[in-house]
Design an enzyme around this catalytic site. Structure first.
Site, mmCIF file in Angstrom:
data_model
loop_
_atom_site.group_PDB
_atom_site.id
_atom_site.type_symbol
_atom_site.label_atom_id
_atom_site.label_comp_id
_atom_site.label_asym_id
_atom_site.label_seq_id
_atom_site.Cartn_x
_atom_site.Cartn_y
_atom_site.Cartn_z
ATOM 1 C CD GLU A 51 14.474 19.888 -32.262
ATOM 2 O OE1 GLU A 51 14.325 18.657 -32.355
ATOM 3 O OE2 GLU A 51 14.100 20.543 -31.277
ATOM 4 C CB SER A 111 10.255 19.715 -31.414
ATOM 5 O OG SER A 111 9.663 18.899 -30.427
ATOM 6 N NE ARG A 166 16.231 17.953 -29.451
ATOM 7 C CZ ARG A 166 16.209 17.249 -28.311
ATOM 8 N NH1 ARG A 166 17.332 16.844 -27.759
ATOM 9 N NH2 ARG A 166 15.063 16.940 -27.731
#
Length: 304
Positions: free
Chosen positions: A296, A226, A176
């Site tokens: 995130e 998410s 990420r």
């Protein structure tokens, strides 16, 4: 400032869309967020350059977003100019095994294009509602694949208007994250390296991936994907569920009963409610497991 007047001025300079005091709940997948003073959806590279020049001329802060997924806009909205790529700068074409696309192209559309051309490598992106630019910056991924594994070359522009090309050797990707993050760079386009494969096999993988997402994720409700990154050697969803937080609700913001790493908007959730729920989840997981969950999702704008 007179935002309507500024919007009129900018409309004379670009071919894309310019909105004054645009409600960001219309432009985020969480369906949450106060107004952006100015919202620009560029159609061309020149639109982006003009918008950046405009922000410097009027001393406006700038916020760049893709498809509005993975994003929480707070209730008072975003000051200055929001440059939204998805819906605008989204052309794409294939040359051999290389797919070249603009930063605003959506991953599911690119996955379908690759499928039609019997090219593999983007099956993981078929169910990710992200723009290519945002996906590269955050190294979006799923099912063991990510953007870093296929990015061949990336063209960026910084907020001063400088255009740069980044080759694969200059790009570094991790979970990420990418080496382009934190540099105030905007992805204009990218070349993706794909590989030939049987169309039927690609179609099966895409169908399987989408079916899996539908089974375990609350796709029927507004979410931002998410909420937290997975900590090393564990899963955020497992920790949240183990802390007994599935179904926890603050106002219309609720921890999904289907997947604990998703927060769903049950109707009229506010940015404050979602933000409070994020903080509550973090606090409870730290108390029970001693693990700090890192969001995130990107949180932008001003609190109400």
């Amino acid at each position: 400032m007179d935002w309507q007047e500024l919007a009129f001025e900018l409309r004379q300079k670009i071919s894309g869309q310019v909105l004054a005091r645009a409600p960001m709940e219309r432009f985020t997948t969480w369906r949450v967020g106060g107004p952006a003073d100015l919202l620009v959806i560029p159609w061309t590279k020149e639109d982006v350059q003009e918008a950046l020049l405009f922000t410097r001329k009027h001393d406006l802060p700038i916020t760049v977003i893709g498809n509005g997924s993975n994003l929480l806009v707070l209730d008072r909205g975003i000051r200055g100019l929001v440059l939204k790529f998805a819906g605008g700068l989204n052309t794409s074409h294939l040359e051999g095994n290389i797919l070249t696309a603009d930063g605003g192209a959506l991953l599911p559309s690119l996955a379908r294009l690759a499928l039609k051309s019997s090219l593999s490598g983007l099956e993981f992106g078929a169910g990710i509602p992200a723009s290519l630019g945002g996906a590269i910056l955050m190294n979006a991924g799923a099912f063991g694949q990510d953007m870093g594994s296929i990015a061949l070359e990336v063209e960026t522009i910084d907020q001063q208007g400088k255009v740069q090309q980044w080759s694969r050797d200059e790009l570094f990707f991790s979970y990420r994250s990418s080496s382009l993050q934190g540099k105030n760079l905007i992805v204009l386009k990218a070349d993706l390296q794909l590989v030939p494969a049987a169309r039927e096999e690609i179609a099966v993988r895409i169908k399987k991936n989408i079916a899996f997402r539908s089974k375990i994720q609350p796709l029927e409700q507004p979410t931002a994907g998410s909420v937290f990154r997975n900590p090393p050697d564990d899963y955020a969803g497992r920790l949240i569920e183990s802390a007994g937080l599935k179904g926890l609700r603050i106002g219309d913001a609720m921890v999904s009963t289907k997947h604990a790493n998703f927060i769903v908007n049950c109707g009229k959730a506010t940015g404050r409610e979602i933000q409070e729920l994020i903080k509550t989840i973090q606090d409870r997981v730290v108390q029970q497991f001693g693990i700090i969950l890192v969001p995130e999702v990107l949180i932008v704008g001003e609190e109400g």
